[in-house]
Design an enzyme around this catalytic site. Structure first.
Site, mmCIF file in Angstrom:
data_model
loop_
_atom_site.group_PDB
_atom_site.id
_atom_site.type_symbol
_atom_site.label_atom_id
_atom_site.label_comp_id
_atom_site.label_asym_id
_atom_site.label_seq_id
_atom_site.Cartn_x
_atom_site.Cartn_y
_atom_site.Cartn_z
ATOM 1 N N ASP A 1 -2.551 4.753 -5.858
ATOM 2 C CA ASP A 1 -1.085 4.818 -5.755
ATOM 3 C C ASP A 1 -0.578 6.106 -6.359
ATOM 4 O O ASP A 1 0.414 6.658 -5.892
ATOM 5 C CB ASP A 1 -0.445 3.603 -6.421
ATOM 6 C CG ASP A 1 -0.639 2.380 -5.558
ATOM 7 O OD1 ASP A 1 -1.664 1.704 -5.718
ATOM 8 O OD2 ASP A 1 0.202 2.145 -4.665
ATOM 9 N N CYS B 1 -8.707 -4.509 -3.577
ATOM 10 C CA CYS B 1 -7.359 -4.502 -2.995
ATOM 11 C C CYS B 1 -7.408 -4.136 -1.509
ATOM 12 O O CYS B 1 -8.459 -4.260 -0.857
ATOM 13 C CB CYS B 1 -6.447 -3.545 -3.771
ATOM 14 S SG CYS B 1 -4.690 -3.812 -3.415
ATOM 15 N N GLY C 1 0.842 -1.196 0.000
ATOM 16 C CA GLY C 1 0.000 0.000 0.000
ATOM 17 C C GLY C 1 0.873 1.240 0.000
ATOM 18 O O GLY C 1 1.918 1.295 0.660
ATOM 19 N N ASN D 1 -4.064 2.642 -9.638
ATOM 20 C CA ASN D 1 -4.274 1.823 -8.436
ATOM 21 C C ASN D 1 -4.110 0.364 -8.835
ATOM 22 O O ASN D 1 -3.855 0.044 -10.010
ATOM 23 C CB ASN D 1 -5.670 2.109 -7.850
ATOM 24 C CG ASN D 1 -5.857 1.475 -6.477
ATOM 25 O OD1 ASN D 1 -5.024 1.651 -5.587
ATOM 26 N ND2 ASN D 1 -6.927 0.735 -6.288
ATOM 27 N N LYS E 1 -0.269 11.960 -3.382
ATOM 28 C CA LYS E 1 -0.078 10.851 -4.327
ATOM 29 C C LYS E 1 -0.046 11.396 -5.768
ATOM 30 O O LYS E 1 0.144 10.647 -6.720
ATOM 31 C CB LYS E 1 -1.174 9.806 -4.146
ATOM 32 C CG LYS E 1 -0.940 9.004 -2.858
ATOM 33 C CD LYS E 1 -1.999 7.976 -2.631
ATOM 34 C CE LYS E 1 -1.680 7.172 -1.367
ATOM 35 N NZ LYS E 1 -2.824 6.372 -0.946
ATOM 36 N N SER F 1 -6.543 -0.883 0.804
ATOM 37 C CA SER F 1 -6.071 0.487 0.970
ATOM 38 C C SER F 1 -6.306 0.862 2.426
ATOM 39 O O SER F 1 -7.439 0.814 2.910
ATOM 40 C CB SER F 1 -6.853 1.419 0.040
ATOM 41 O OG SER F 1 -6.893 2.716 0.590
HETATM 42 C C1 RUB Z 1 -1.990 -1.540 -2.918
HETATM 43 C C2 RUB Z 1 -2.961 -0.643 -3.604
HETATM 44 C C3 RUB Z 1 -3.722 0.307 -2.736
HETATM 45 C C4 RUB Z 1 -3.031 1.670 -2.780
HETATM 46 C C5 RUB Z 1 -3.582 2.623 -1.736
HETATM 47 O O1 RUB Z 1 -1.167 -2.238 -3.830
HETATM 48 O O2 RUB Z 1 -3.091 -0.600 -4.806
HETATM 49 O O3 RUB Z 1 -5.034 0.476 -3.180
HETATM 50 O O4 RUB Z 1 -1.645 1.526 -2.557
HETATM 51 O O5 RUB Z 1 -3.287 2.149 -0.440
HETATM 52 P P1 RUB Z 1 0.075 -3.100 -3.262
HETATM 53 P P2 RUB Z 1 -3.171 3.168 0.780
HETATM 54 O O6 RUB Z 1 -0.485 -4.063 -2.246
HETATM 55 O O7 RUB Z 1 0.637 -3.765 -4.465
HETATM 56 O O8 RUB Z 1 1.045 -2.129 -2.632
HETATM 57 O O9 RUB Z 1 -4.502 3.847 0.858
HETATM 58 O O10 RUB Z 1 -2.908 2.291 1.984
HETATM 59 O O11 RUB Z 1 -2.079 4.106 0.497
#
Ligand code: RUB
Length: 306
Positions: free
Chosen positions: A198, A129, A19, A208, A234, A131
């Site tokens: 992301d 996913c 994330g 994302n 971001k 987040s």
């Molecule tokens: C994680 C992903 C999340 C974003 C946002 O991908 O796509 O939706 O990173 O997360 P991975 P956050 O598991 O490959 O890192 O809101 O925690 O920043």
């Protein structure tokens, strides 16, 4: 000397940290730890050390502008400082790291406060996913007494949807797990979709986890609102000057271990959701149209354009 940063970069690369927020937090803590043990004798040495750390972290995962913005901001504080004494410069790194992390926490709370208001009683919300920003928002809605359900996609190939599902269950939220390809099947039963981000490009497109854009397409076809929750940082300033956000492509073994020899397997980690599919970006400044991202960034974080 680069040990904390090397360790952090390896953990990020191997997905031990997942994330965008967690990646940025891990990177910034590593920079602070590195500088805390520095043997640099002057500003030039320290900047050189920071520049190597930056390179290691930036190449650990490509699609992570929040981490890049954070590390750049901290290095910028050192560059712009008139201090020359090493102890003072170390303090600047430590202070700016903490400040950046605090601002991330504040943004997360603000986003949750704003976004939770969109969650109504008896709503069903679909997410993809894992987040931490999305789960924080849903936690807030639950704490405020809203009774709602969440549908989580499992999120192939790494199953981050299971992390979301477990968090939701721990909060006492009714949770259903589906395979990614069932998103359209359930879309008409969903009040809205909410996903993390992301990266946000200068055109207001959102990058994302792979599969997000397919879910956005399905949502549009079903006329189900599709929201992105994201800290403003971001935003990737490089996209403003012509660069495309690079999409990380990962090891084929994540998809099929011991696959037949001659098969080609592609494993992009992220995809791009066009701004026209996004109802709103829920950020610390409010719910904004993806079209207004540059204007909001110029007002809130003009330094990213330097
Ligand atoms: C994680 C992903 C999340 C974003 C946002 O991908 O796509 O939706 O990173 O997360 P991975 P956050 O598991 O490959 O890192 O809101 O925690 O920043």
């Amino acid at each position: 000397m680069l040990n904390p940063v090397l360790k952090a970069a390896n953990r990020i690369r191997k997905l031990e940290v997942q994330g965008a927020r967690n990646v940025a937090i891990t990177a910034i803590q590593a920079v602070e730890a590195l500088v805390g043990k520095t043997k640099a004798r002057n500003k030039e040495d320290l900047l050189e050390e920071l520049s190597k750390a930056k390179h290691l972290l930036f190449t650990s995962r490509e699609t992570e502008p929040l981490m890049r913005n954070g590390v750049r901001w901290i290095i910028n504080q050192v560059e712009r400082s008139r201090e020359e004494g090493i102890m003072k410069l170390v303090e600047i790194v430590s202070w700016s790291s903490r400040r950046f992390l605090e601002s991330l926490e504040d943004a997360k709370d603000k986003i949750a406060e704003i976004g939770a208001r969109r969650v109504g009683n008896d709503h069903t919300i679909l997410t993809h996913c894992h987040s931490s920003t999305v789960t924080h928002l849903l936690r807030k809605a639950k704490q405020e007494g809203r009774d709602f359900e969440v549908i989580c996609t499992e999120t192939r190939p790494f199953f981050q949807g299971r992390i979301t599902a477990k968090e939701m269950l721990d909060l006492g939220i009714k949770t259903t797990l589906i395979v990614d390809s069932a998103a359209r099947f359930f879309m008409n039963q969903v009040n809205f979709v909410i996903v993390g981000a992301d990266a946000i490009t200068s055109e207001g497109n959102v990058i994302n986890k792979i599969g997000t854009s397919m879910i956005a397409l399905a949502a549009q076809e079903a006329r189900t609102p599709f929201y992105v929750v994201s800290e403003l940082l971001k935003f990737d300033p490089a996209t403003m000057y012509g660069d495309y956000e690079r999409i990380e492509e990962r090891d084929a073994a994540e998809i099929w271990e011991n696959a037949p020899k001659n098969i080609a397997i592609r494993n992009p980690a992220f995809d791009v959701t066009r701004r026209d599919f996004i109802h709103g970006i829920i950020c610390e400044e409010g719910i904004i149209s993806p079209h207004s991202i540059i204007e909001v960034m110029r007002r809130k974080h003009p330094w990213v354009f330097r």
